[in-house]
Structures are given as structure tokens and as C-alpha cells.
Design an enzyme around this catalytic site. Structure first.
Site, PDB file in Angstrom:
ATOM      1  N   SER A 122      88.821 -77.188  19.523  1.00 15.02           N
ATOM      2  CA  SER A 122      88.292 -77.562  20.840  1.00 15.02           C
ATOM      3  C   SER A 122      86.815 -77.899  20.768  1.00 15.02           C
ATOM      4  O   SER A 122      86.296 -78.575  21.650  1.00 15.02           O
ATOM      5  CB  SER A 122      88.454 -76.386  21.813  1.00 15.02           C
ATOM      6  N   HIS A 143      92.765 -83.659  19.202  1.00 19.59           N
ATOM      7  CA  HIS A 143      92.629 -82.582  20.188  1.00 19.59           C
ATOM      8  C   HIS A 143      93.564 -82.798  21.381  1.00 19.59           C
ATOM      9  O   HIS A 143      93.342 -83.675  22.214  1.00 19.59           O
ATOM     10  CB  HIS A 143      91.163 -82.503  20.651  1.00 19.59           C
ATOM     11  N   GLU A 155      92.255 -86.377  22.421  1.00 17.93           N
ATOM     12  CA  GLU A 155      90.984 -86.891  21.901  1.00 17.93           C
ATOM     13  C   GLU A 155      91.116 -87.054  20.386  1.00 17.93           C
ATOM     14  O   GLU A 155      91.560 -86.123  19.703  1.00 17.93           O
ATOM     15  CB  GLU A 155      89.838 -85.915  22.218  1.00 17.93           C
ATOM     16  N   ASN A 193      85.996 -80.752  26.775  1.00 16.31           N
ATOM     17  CA  ASN A 193      85.578 -79.341  26.745  1.00 16.31           C
ATOM     18  C   ASN A 193      84.105 -79.160  27.075  1.00 16.31           C
ATOM     19  O   ASN A 193      83.714 -78.145  27.643  1.00 16.31           O
ATOM     20  CB  ASN A 193      85.889 -78.705  25.396  1.00 16.31           C
TER      21      ASN A 193
HETATM   22  N1  LIG Z   1      94.701 -72.838  24.376  1.00 15.19           N
HETATM   23  C1  LIG Z   1      94.293 -74.038  24.751  1.00 15.19           C
HETATM   24  O1  LIG Z   1      94.354 -74.395  25.949  1.00 15.19           O
HETATM   25  C2  LIG Z   1      93.750 -75.019  23.750  1.00 15.19           C
HETATM   26  C3  LIG Z   1      93.674 -76.367  24.102  1.00 15.19           C
HETATM   27  C4  LIG Z   1      93.234 -77.295  23.151  1.00 15.19           C
HETATM   28  C5  LIG Z   1      92.858 -76.856  21.890  1.00 15.19           C
HETATM   29  N2  LIG Z   1      92.928 -75.523  21.590  1.00 15.19           N
HETATM   30  C6  LIG Z   1      92.559 -75.133  20.220  1.00 15.19           C
HETATM   31  O2  LIG Z   1      93.763 -74.944  19.482  1.00 15.19           O
HETATM   32  C7  LIG Z   1      93.573 -73.921  18.496  1.00 15.19           C
HETATM   33  C8  LIG Z   1      94.607 -72.825  18.712  1.00 15.19           C
HETATM   34  O3  LIG Z   1      94.446 -72.280  20.009  1.00 15.19           O
HETATM   35  P1  LIG Z   1      95.636 -71.479  20.730  1.00 15.19           P
HETATM   36  O4  LIG Z   1      95.217 -71.340  22.147  1.00 15.19           O
HETATM   37  O5  LIG Z   1      96.942 -72.086  20.381  1.00 15.19           O
HETATM   38  O6  LIG Z   1      95.477 -70.054  20.011  1.00 15.19           O
HETATM   39  P2  LIG Z   1      96.547 -68.852  19.954  1.00 15.19           P
HETATM   40  O7  LIG Z   1      95.720 -67.622  19.891  1.00 15.19           O
HETATM   41  O8  LIG Z   1      97.557 -68.968  21.024  1.00 15.19           O
HETATM   42  O9  LIG Z   1      97.291 -69.107  18.564  1.00 15.19           O
HETATM   43  C9  LIG Z   1      96.605 -69.116  17.347  1.00 15.19           C
HETATM   44  C10 LIG Z   1      97.609 -68.912  16.237  1.00 15.19           C
HETATM   45  O10 LIG Z   1      96.977 -69.067  14.978  1.00 15.19           O
HETATM   46  C11 LIG Z   1      97.556 -68.137  14.096  1.00 15.19           C
HETATM   47  N3  LIG Z   1      96.679 -68.001  12.935  1.00 15.19           N
HETATM   48  C12 LIG Z   1      95.519 -67.354  12.843  1.00 15.19           C
HETATM   49  N4  LIG Z   1      94.998 -67.526  11.602  1.00 15.19           N
HETATM   50  C13 LIG Z   1      95.868 -68.277  10.916  1.00 15.19           C
HETATM   51  C14 LIG Z   1      95.897 -68.795   9.586  1.00 15.19           C
HETATM   52  N5  LIG Z   1      94.923 -68.562   8.735  1.00 15.19           N
HETATM   53  N6  LIG Z   1      96.964 -69.525   9.217  1.00 15.19           N
HETATM   54  C15 LIG Z   1      97.976 -69.766  10.090  1.00 15.19           C
HETATM   55  N7  LIG Z   1      97.995 -69.314  11.365  1.00 15.19           N
HETATM   56  C16 LIG Z   1      96.945 -68.577  11.749  1.00 15.19           C
HETATM   57  C17 LIG Z   1      97.748 -66.879  14.913  1.00 15.19           C
HETATM   58  O11 LIG Z   1      98.693 -66.013  14.345  1.00 15.19           O
HETATM   59  C18 LIG Z   1      98.231 -67.485  16.235  1.00 15.19           C
HETATM   60  O12 LIG Z   1      99.630 -67.613  16.274  1.00 15.19           O
HETATM   61  C19 LIG Z   1      92.123 -73.460  18.634  1.00 15.19           C
HETATM   62  O13 LIG Z   1      91.335 -74.184  17.739  1.00 15.19           O
HETATM   63  C20 LIG Z   1      91.784 -73.836  20.069  1.00 15.19           C
HETATM   64  O14 LIG Z   1      90.408 -74.027  20.277  1.00 15.19           O
HETATM   65  C21 LIG Z   1      93.389 -74.591  22.475  1.00 15.19           C
END
Ligand SMILES: NC(=O)c1ccc[n+]([C@@H]2O[C@H](COP(=O)([O-])OP(=O)(O)OC[C@H]3O[C@@H](n4cnc5c(N)ncnc54)[C@H](O)[C@@H]3O)[C@@H](O)[C@H]2O)c1
Length: 285
Positions: A122, A143, A155, A193
Site C-alpha cells: 500500500s 496495488h 494502481e 492511499n
Molecule cells: N487490507 C487492505 O485493505 C489492503 C488493501 C490494499 C493493499 N493492502 C496491502 O496488502 C498486503 C496484505 O494486507 P492484508 O490486509 O491482506 O493483510 P492480512 O494481515 O490480512 O494478511 C497478511 C498475510 O500475510 C501472511 N504472511 C506474513 N508473512 C508472510 C511471509 N513471509 N510469507 C507468506 N505469507 C506471509 C500472514 O500469515 C497473513 O495471512 C499489505 O502489503 C497491505 O498493505 C491491503
């Protein structure tokens, strides 16, 4: 590099809120998709989420049961990083630079130099993310927005070292997934963001200053035309993820107070009240 048409296999790394949604989207678009997570529990939750997501489409008459079954057959899940080999890997793990760096270095060792390494980060500049990765020209930002199967925007971010054909292939993939790709500059938080941060930061400040209860802030902003109030939206995004994003932007903008993370949100994270995914956030689920 092979031609865009040759992009056949997709691996999604991280089976959380975003990873499961992105994998579902890829399956719906007909791609063979491998889903990986370090946590077996998250992997199973991700798989159940995909199952439920496709099931809802069938219920609503937007997908036939046959197509749902075919989509599920294209899904493979693994807990073994060595098996994560594909034409493109879309990374959606926690918003921590050190974790993403290590993962990309490991993935580079397992995959061919032609494999595209795309990040759903993000906030992190793609140039920084790509720097320690062998063949950084294949690292790119892709993204998605939450929920990934529904939100149209993606994005696409090129770092200084990203090869133009890599971002073009990723742009074409976004189109094939039914999305509207927008090319964004490699600046912290890209476009959405960076601008949207103040929706959360200012609402948390208003709550901290007892301007109004959070339910009222949500209601007022919804009545002003926003689809979701900021507190409901933080619960949907993941309070922990939203906090990590704010903290990362605060640092990236040299501690500009307008991005300062809020203690109320920090406490929610510390308490494990991460929003819908944990059953409790600003609201109870
Ligand atoms: N939640 C949102 O609305 C959103 C929107 C756009 C982008 N993002 C981005 O997407 C990414 C994930 O966010 P999320 O909300 O899905 O997080 P989340 O906490 O729901 O999930 C993250 C996952 O990553 C796993 N993980 C951690 N370390 C790991 C590794 N080394 N190898 C494999 N898996 C691993 C965890 O077990 C977990 O299942 C982040 O970079 C976040 O900034 C999130």
C-alpha cells in the site's frame, strides 16, 4: 521476456484479506492460481474465503455452479515456498519492508529471471522494494483495493529499475482480470492511499478529541456520500494493516504530523482488535 499472452500461471503469496481476494479474482478470470502463506491456518481461511466468495456469486446468479467448480479446480494451495513458481507472483503479505524483501529474494532464487514479482504494497516505494532483489527489473507494484474481487481500480507502479515491458504486462493482466489499471508514480502511498490517509487520520483525531462518537462520525460521513464511514472501513481493511500503512507513510514523509498514527488505533492493534478478520475492531462482529 515472453509475450503477455504467455502469462499463464499466477502465484499469490499471502492468503489474508487481500491475497485471498486477489486469488479469487484470478481464478474467476480463468488463471491457474497457486496460493501460499506461511501460516497454515491463514491458508485454510483464505481457501474458505475463496469458496464462500465464489459461492456468493453462484447464489446471486453471477456465476454458474459449473464455472465455480472449474474455478476451484484451478486453485492450488501450498505451505511450501519452494513450490511457489509461476509466470507472475503477486505478493500480499504484511506491510513490513524486511518481510517483503526477504520474500522477494527467496522467490527470485526459486523462480526464473522472467518471473514477474508484483507487490500489492500500500505504501512502499517500488524502487526501494526492488533494490536488493536479483533482476530488479521484474519487480513492479500492482496495488489492488479491498475487496479485491469487487473494486475496479488497480494502481500499477514502476520503480526506477522496473522494465517498461514488465509494467505493461502487469497492466494487461489487470485488464484481463476485469480491472481498471491506473499508472501511478513511485511515491509513498502512490495516489489513493496518500490522499485517503486523511479520511482515517482526521477521523481518529476527531474521536480522540471527543468531537463525536465513532458511530456518529461514520453515519455523518456516509450521509455525506461516502460508501463506508472511516471506522467501518478500517475494520474492513484490517485495523492492523491500516495502522501499518499510516505508520509507513508517516516515516516516508519524514514524520510530517499530518500523517501521525493515532494512539487509539495503536491500542486496538495491541489488543488484537484487528477488525472483521478478528471478530472485533471498532465494532463487534
Ligand atoms: N487490507 C487492505 O485493505 C489492503 C488493501 C490494499 C493493499 N493492502 C496491502 O496488502 C498486503 C496484505 O494486507 P492484508 O490486509 O491482506 O493483510 P492480512 O494481515 O490480512 O494478511 C497478511 C498475510 O500475510 C501472511 N504472511 C506474513 N508473512 C508472510 C511471509 N513471509 N510469507 C507468506 N505469507 C506471509 C500472514 O500469515 C497473513 O495471512 C499489505 O502489503 C497491505 O498493505 C491491503
Amino acid at each position: 521476456m515472453t509475450s503477455p499472452a504467455a502469462l499463464q500461471t499466477i502465484a499469490v503469496v499471502g492468503a489474508g484479506t487481500m491475497g485471498a481476494g486477489i486469488a479469487q479474482l484470478c481464478l474467476q478470470a480463468g488463471y491457474r492460481t497457486l496460493l501460499y502463506d506461511v501460516s497454515q491456518n491463514m491458508l485454510l481461511r483464505g481457501q474458505q474465503g475463496i469458496d464462500a466468495g465464489l459461492g456468493k456469486l453462484v447464489e446471486k446468479g453471477r456465476m454458474s455452479a459449473t464455472d465455480r467448480d472449474a474455478a476451484l479446480e484451478r486453485l492450488a494451495i501450498t505451505h511450501d515456498l519452494e513450490k511457489v513458481q509461476a509466470d507472475i507472483v503477486i505478493e500480499a503479505v504484511v506491510e513490513k519492508m524486511s518481510v517483503k524483501h526477504q520474500l522477494f529474494i527467496d522467490l527470485a532464487a526459486i523462480n526464473s529471471t522472467a518471473t514477474i514479482l508484483a507487490s500489492n504494497t500500500s505504501t512502499f516505494p517500488i524502487t526501494q522494494l526492488a533494490a536488493p532483489v536479483p533482476h530488479p527489473e521484474r519487480v513492479v507494484g500492482m496495488h489492488f483495493f479491498n475487496p479485491a474481487p469487487l473494486m475496479p481500480l488497480v494502481e500499477i507502479i514502476s520503480g526506477v529499475t522496473t522494465a517498461p515491458e514488465v509494467s505493461e504486462r502487469v497492466r494487461q493482466l489487470a485488464v484481463a482480470l476485469g480491472k481498471k489499471p491506473v499508472l501511478a508514480a513511485d511515491a509513498p502511498g502512490f495516489i489513493v492511499n496518500r490522499v485517503a490517509r486523511h479520511y482515517y487520520v482526521e477521523s481518529l483525531k476527531a474521536l480522540e478529541e471527543n468531537v463525536a462518537p465513532l458511530e456518529t462520525i461514520d453515519e455523518l460521513l456516509e450521509s455525506a456520500g461516502f460508501r463506508m464511514g472511516p471506522f467501518k472501513l478500517m475494520d474492513l481493511i484490517g485495523v492492523d494493516t491500516n495502522f501499518a500503512v499510516t505508520s509507513s507513510l508517516y516515516e516516508a514523509f519524514h514524520y510530517d504530523p499530518k500523517f501521525r498514527p493515532n494512539r487509539i488505533q495503536q491500542q486496538k492493534v495491541d489488543a488484537g482488535h484487528h477488525g472483521r478478520k478478528s471478530g472485533r475492531g471498532f465494532y463487534q462482529y
